[in-house]
Motif scaffolding. Structure first.
Motif, PDB file in Angstrom:
ATOM      1  N   GLY A  20       0.794  -1.225   0.000  1.00 42.09           N
ATOM      2  CA  GLY A  20       0.000   0.000   0.000  1.00 42.09           C
ATOM      3  C   GLY A  20       0.825   1.273   0.000  1.00 42.09           C
ATOM      4  N   ARG A  21       2.127   1.159   0.235  1.00 40.33           N
ATOM      5  CA  ARG A  21       3.002   2.336   0.207  1.00 40.33           C
ATOM      6  C   ARG A  21       3.698   2.519  -1.140  1.00 40.33           C
ATOM      7  NH1 ARG A  21       4.135  -0.056   5.212  1.00 40.33           N
ATOM      8  NH2 ARG A  21       6.054  -1.003   4.410  1.00 40.33           N
ATOM      9  N   ALA A  22       3.569   1.556  -2.022  1.00 43.75           N
ATOM     10  CA  ALA A  22       4.300   1.586  -3.296  1.00 43.75           C
ATOM     11  C   ALA A  22       3.709   2.632  -4.240  1.00 43.75           C
ATOM     12  CB  ALA A  22       4.278   0.213  -3.945  1.00 43.75           C
ATOM     13  N   ARG A  23       4.602   3.397  -4.863  1.00 43.23           N
ATOM     14  CA  ARG A  23       4.206   4.418  -5.847  1.00 43.23           C
ATOM     15  C   ARG A  23       4.824   4.014  -7.185  1.00 43.23           C
ATOM     16  NH1 ARG A  23       7.033   9.413  -3.191  1.00 43.23           N
ATOM     17  NH2 ARG A  23       8.691   7.832  -3.290  1.00 43.23           N
ATOM     18  N   ALA A 302       6.594  -6.418  -4.616  1.00 43.69           N
ATOM     19  CA  ALA A 302       7.393  -7.013  -3.551  1.00 43.69           C
ATOM     20  C   ALA A 302       8.753  -6.329  -3.439  1.00 43.69           C
ATOM     21  CB  ALA A 302       7.560  -8.513  -3.798  1.00 43.69           C
ATOM     22  N   LEU A 303       9.369  -5.993  -4.577  1.00 46.07           N
ATOM     23  CA  LEU A 303      10.633  -5.263  -4.540  1.00 46.07           C
ATOM     24  C   LEU A 303      10.456  -3.906  -3.872  1.00 46.07           C
ATOM     25  CD1 LEU A 303      12.060  -6.047  -8.101  1.00 46.07           C
ATOM     26  CD2 LEU A 303      12.936  -6.906  -5.916  1.00 46.07           C
ATOM     27  N   CYS A 304       9.367  -3.222  -4.187  1.00 50.22           N
ATOM     28  CA  CYS A 304       9.092  -1.934  -3.553  1.00 50.22           C
ATOM     29  C   CYS A 304       8.912  -2.078  -2.043  1.00 50.22           C
ATOM     30  CB  CYS A 304       7.835  -1.309  -4.150  1.00 50.22           C
ATOM     31  SG  CYS A 304       8.004  -0.713  -5.850  1.00 50.22           S
ATOM     32  N   ALA A 305       8.428  -3.233  -1.619  1.00 52.02           N
ATOM     33  CA  ALA A 305       8.188  -3.482  -0.196  1.00 52.02           C
ATOM     34  C   ALA A 305       9.431  -3.994   0.529  1.00 52.02           C
ATOM     35  CB  ALA A 305       7.045  -4.473  -0.037  1.00 52.02           C
ATOM     36  N   GLY A 306      10.565  -4.066  -0.180  1.00 55.16           N
ATOM     37  CA  GLY A 306      11.815  -4.452   0.469  1.00 55.16           C
ATOM     38  C   GLY A 306      12.225  -5.896   0.311  1.00 55.16           C
TER      39      GLY A 306
END
Length: 351
Positions: A20-23, A302-306
């Motif tokens: 939900g934080r990914a842009r 998933a990459l955006c989430a670390g």
């Protein structure tokens, strides 16, 4: 080469919490998928031609190509979505923009170019037959002349304006005719330059014909594209040793990680070391339409989430295993569907 060791349910939940934080900006060829639901019982014979006049009982449409990636990102709960591309000034553009807005995707950088057509896949099908056999021949509308340089410059400006605001850029190159879509040779060079200038941003590319032309961005070829095998027969597979060698060559050439998809067998990723990430085995009929786009959405989120690249590839595999079970449509997956699918994956692979 190693095989990915696995993921706990707790680790997956932590990754999902970051979706939900990914842009994300999706840059590329936005098509309209337009379905005509034909009722065979209403078929008529044309008095003028004597040919069958198929009767359309319903019309459905949704974003396709780059829009399919947006569909999957939205369903997975991505935070902010931006469409960067172009459409014509036509009814298909209206429908496409309306559908993207319903997916929480901004379209203010989806250029309106009156001299171009909105690419469209027109898909008639028998509404009484939900299987693949119910599909009629498809009618495609595409731009078949080179994209004007002035339009390409506007596209570059549109993406440049977004780069300070995004965590990832997904380039979706769908138009097979050279330089006739959004992701032209000029734009491929532009992406390589921006990836170098913006190292914090995840740049990811998928392409029907030109995957080998990208540099400094993560590329996602399928196993056949990776080895240069054109027109493989149904059921074909690339030997794993051959694929490993090809991915290693691509990694050196692109100077960036490579994610090679292997259909139901999962993915092979190049970083941090060559790693095989097995897929999920599913039973019953499947429809691969859009599976690559759904895998892209899951992996990039998933990459955006670390997540590490192998972890992200597993998430992409989980997503794709859900979408392929949705027949005669371009499927999507929800975050709540992924934990049960991970449990199935762990069971299948002996965890």
């Amino acid at each position: 080469m190693q095989t990915f060791g696995g993921m706990t349910a707790e680790r997956l939940e932590k990754i999902l919490a970051g979706f939900g934080r990914a842009r994300i900006a999706v840059f590329g060829d936005f098509f309209l998928d337009k379905y005509l639901d034909v009722d065979p019982a209403l078929a008529e014979v044309s008095l003028e031609t004597g040919k069958t006049a198929h009767q359309v009982a319903g019309i459905r449409h949704s974003p396709g190509a780059a829009g399919t990636v947006v569909c999957n990102l939205s369903a997975l709960g991505a935070g902010t979505l931006h469409a960067v591309g172009m459409t014509g000034d036509d009814g298909e553009s209206y429908e496409l923009r309306k559908d993207l807005a319903a997916l929480r995707c901004t379209t203010d950088r989806l250029l309106l170019v009156p001299e171009r057509r909105t690419p469209t896949y027109l898909k008639p099908r028998d509404q009484t037959d939900p299987s693949l056999a119910g599909e009629h021949n498809r009618y495609d509308t595409k731009n078949r002349t080179p994209t004007p340089v002035a339009v390409q410059e506007r596209l570059a400006e549109a993406l440049d304006a977004l780069l300070p605001e995004v965590d990832a850029v997904i380039a979706a190159d769908q138009v097979e005719e050279p330089d006739c879509g959004v992701v032209t040779t000029r734009m491929i060079e532009f992406l390589a330059d921006r990836a170098k200038r913006w190292p914090r941003i995840i740049f990811w590319a998928d392409s029907r014909r030109r995957i080998r032309e990208f540099r400094r961005v993560i590329i996602k070829p399928n196993q056949f594209e990776a080895v240069g095998w054109e027109g493989p027969p149904p059921g074909a597979r690339v030997e794993l040793d051959r694929l490993v060698e090809a991915v290693a060559r691509l990694r050196r050439r692109t100077e960036c990680p490579v994610v090679a998809t292997r259909g139901a067998d999962g993915m092979l990723v190049s970083d941090p070391e060559m790693t095989l990430v097995p897929g999920v085995r599913v039973e019953g009929p499947t429809d691969p339409t859009g599976a690559g786009d759904s895998a892209t959405a899951g992996t990039v989120l998933a990459l955006c989430a670390g997540a590490t690249l192998p972890e992200a590839a597993l998430v992409g595999n989980l997503v794709a295993s859900i979408t392929v079970q949705q027949l005669a449509t371009t499927g999507t997956a929800r975050p709540d569907e992924l934990p049960p699918r991970l449990a199935l994956w762990r069971q299948q692979h002996g965890e």
